[in-house]
Write a protein that holds these residues in place. Sequence first.
Motif, PDB file in Angstrom:
ATOM      1  N   ASP A 268       0.866  -1.172   0.000  1.00 50.94           N
ATOM      2  CA  ASP A 268       0.000   0.000   0.000  1.00 50.94           C
ATOM      3  C   ASP A 268       0.904   1.223   0.000  1.00 50.94           C
ATOM      4  O   ASP A 268       1.550   1.536   1.010  1.00 50.94           O
ATOM      5  N   SER A 269       0.955   1.906  -1.118  1.00 48.08           N
ATOM      6  CA  SER A 269       1.898   3.019  -1.262  1.00 48.08           C
ATOM      7  C   SER A 269       1.579   4.191  -0.352  1.00 48.08           C
ATOM      8  O   SER A 269       2.459   5.014  -0.067  1.00 48.08           O
ATOM      9  N   ASN A 274      -7.796   2.317   0.485  1.00 45.03           N
ATOM     10  CA  ASN A 274      -8.702   1.222   0.153  1.00 45.03           C
ATOM     11  C   ASN A 274      -8.270   0.663  -1.202  1.00 45.03           C
ATOM     12  O   ASN A 274      -8.358   1.354  -2.216  1.00 45.03           O
ATOM     13  N   MET A 275      -7.808  -0.582  -1.214  1.00 44.14           N
ATOM     14  CA  MET A 275      -7.188  -1.137  -2.410  1.00 44.14           C
ATOM     15  C   MET A 275      -8.016  -2.277  -2.993  1.00 44.14           C
ATOM     16  O   MET A 275      -8.747  -2.970  -2.284  1.00 44.14           O
ATOM     17  N   THR A 379      -1.987  -9.676  -3.486  1.00 42.20           N
ATOM     18  CA  THR A 379      -1.567  -8.544  -4.317  1.00 42.20           C
ATOM     19  C   THR A 379      -2.751  -7.613  -4.553  1.00 42.20           C
ATOM     20  O   THR A 379      -3.913  -7.987  -4.383  1.00 42.20           O
ATOM     21  N   TYR A 380      -2.429  -6.371  -4.988  1.00 42.52           N
ATOM     22  CA  TYR A 380      -3.431  -5.330  -5.153  1.00 42.52           C
ATOM     23  C   TYR A 380      -3.146  -4.529  -6.421  1.00 42.52           C
ATOM     24  O   TYR A 380      -2.026  -4.545  -6.954  1.00 42.52           O
ATOM     25  N   LEU A 381      -4.180  -3.817  -6.881  1.00 44.28           N
ATOM     26  CA  LEU A 381      -3.956  -2.807  -7.918  1.00 44.28           C
ATOM     27  C   LEU A 381      -3.354  -1.579  -7.257  1.00 44.28           C
ATOM     28  O   LEU A 381      -3.811  -1.157  -6.194  1.00 44.28           O
ATOM     29  N   LEU A 407      -8.293   3.109  -6.817  1.00 42.88           N
ATOM     30  CA  LEU A 407      -8.678   3.320  -5.434  1.00 42.88           C
ATOM     31  C   LEU A 407     -10.101   2.820  -5.229  1.00 42.88           C
ATOM     32  O   LEU A 407     -11.030   3.267  -5.913  1.00 42.88           O
ATOM     33  N   ALA A 408     -10.274   1.882  -4.310  1.00 46.26           N
ATOM     34  CA  ALA A 408     -11.573   1.224  -4.110  1.00 46.26           C
ATOM     35  C   ALA A 408     -12.414   1.961  -3.079  1.00 46.26           C
ATOM     36  O   ALA A 408     -12.892   1.376  -2.111  1.00 46.26           O
ATOM     37  N   ASP A 409     -12.605   3.249  -3.285  1.00 51.76           N
ATOM     38  CA  ASP A 409     -13.468   4.030  -2.398  1.00 51.76           C
ATOM     39  C   ASP A 409     -14.901   3.993  -2.915  1.00 51.76           C
ATOM     40  O   ASP A 409     -15.153   4.317  -4.079  1.00 51.76           O
ATOM     41  N   LYS A 410     -15.819   3.617  -2.050  1.00 50.85           N
ATOM     42  CA  LYS A 410     -17.224   3.565  -2.438  1.00 50.85           C
ATOM     43  C   LYS A 410     -17.836   4.953  -2.265  1.00 50.85           C
ATOM     44  O   LYS A 410     -18.631   5.211  -1.361  1.00 50.85           O
TER      45      LYS A 410
END
Length: 638
Positions: A268-269, A274-275, A379-381, A407-410
């Motif tokens: 997580d950079s 939220n990844m 792993t993540y984007l 970024l997986a922000d809802k």
Amino acid sequence: MSTTTPTTNQQTSLAPPRLESSHVPPLKYSSRVQIKTLLVRLETAVGQRVTVGGWVKSAKEVEKLATPLAAVNTHGNERGVAGQGRNKDVSCVEILQSRIPLIRSILDVFGGSGYVQRKKHESVVSEPNHAKLLPPKASVVYLLLTDGSCVQSLQVVVDSSVASPSRVMATGTCLLVEGQLERAEGKHRIQLKAEKVLHIGTVDFDKYPLSKKRIPLDTLREYSQFRPRTTTVATVMRIRSALSFATHTFFNEHAFIDVQVPTITTTDSEGFSNMFKVTTQDQDQNQNQKAEKEKLDTIYENEGVSLEHVKAAVKEKSNIVEHLKRTESNREALAAAVQDLKKTNDLASQFEARENRKLGKYFKEDKVDSYKDFFPTQTYLTVSGRLHLESYACALGNVYSFGPRFLADKTDSAKHAAEMWMVEVEMAFSQLKDSMNCATAFLKYLSKWVLDNCSEEMKFVEKRIDNTCSNRLQQIITASPEMLTYHEAVEILRKFEDKFETNFESGVVLTSEHLSYLTEAIYMNPVIIYNYPKEAKPFYVRQNEDGTVAAFDLVVPKLGALISGSQNEERLNMISSRIDELGLSREKYEWYLDLRRNGTVKNSGFTLRFDLMVLFATGLGNVRDIIPFPRSYGKANN
């Protein structure tokens, strides 16, 4: 009196200009000419024969006037000259018959037997299959054709004898037309008179979404495959393309090296993002596999089977296979022994997995079953590429990257999408001030590039979207941002606390409402806010002596924070303590800490939110309208 022969130079100067000098060139990899090229070479293009391709934006059909009745000359005087080339045997009655159905019916009744016989004779000779059909209506269609190269459209004139109006008039129809350019009256100074229609791509008018006029932009998002055919979206895409080209040009001019950072990462950079998780396994399949393993564990435990028993069986069966190979036994026996060994090895792997689960090695945080998934760890984007980019800055000096981040922000924010493009920069041997100066120069460069190279697009934007866009860009070019520390900004905003919903407490993150008020109501100018509380910024930012961190935001009117940057922490002990303070996994960041252990250097960088830059330049209100294929919470249509 003698005459002199002109010299070669004189002959050249008196000769008419060559056609090649005014010839409108087609595209290198196509036979067609761009509409933009024609409109740029307006004066020299008239009279030339070209091929143009595009999509019908609008159409109008004009019926041709009936041919005037020609005066019949029975004496051969000059009045008959104008009628040369026509059938001399055609009578006024026959002309009227061909033009007016009512008169034709009257003549059929009262015309006499001689007329009827002549009519039959002609139908047999000239039109045996169509004697009783009315002739097609003669008309001219005026089309506005657009090919996406510019805001303007080209008027194309198509005679009904060249193509059927019903096939070419529908909005969205694709045409490839060959013809001659000529001057036009009215607002269209030039038009193409079609001589051949080389291609027609028809549309289903009832289902084609652009058949309706003035479709709202939020509705257009449901038709990402068609919306670039609208003038607004096409204009925005050309501005976006210009900004992309300007980005690479700026960094090339300042000796930066382009580096592509990974899209898939284990870290997580930011430290608190939220990844999106990456896996090749279906969630239901994972649950089924887990349940099956637990069932097997129970069976093996009840039967008293252990990992040692299975390993002993593997060794025994391996010996049998080796023996069969040495003794050259029959192939069937060897194949059966090999298959038996494989099953036993699989069983051993399951036992090892069970033992590892008991030790907590596989189902703790960020661990996956490496036996089934693609990667051995979760792993993540990537949210940001600055950490990876920094490793190349420590070898190449000044580097940048330009690509998508996730970024997986809802959230339903108009300034956020799940996939957005970022321009990220890292500079070795630089500090916070260097990063702020580079970011400011970069923003000025982009603003000037748009005004210099997208003048027609900006005129359209000012007319249809936001009439203040060019002024905002010009302000970026001419003015320098106001410089404020975070605490100074908070103290200024406290004076207007009654205007905001958020209470100002120590460590508060400034909201878009605060930032907008600073730039639009107080300073009416871009603002750089720096030296933030450490809680508001990523873990890798350098800590100042006063407890703040060396980070900044470049805030612009109407939009908010467009660029964020920092000087990165080069001291191993400081960044190590920060990782521990946030509870981050040291194992994941060991590769990043190695940069501090081996040849550490002071470095800084920044991130420009490219999609927001396009939004700022065009004045649109939602970032999803300037992304070619937007992805947001609950929306990924194609």
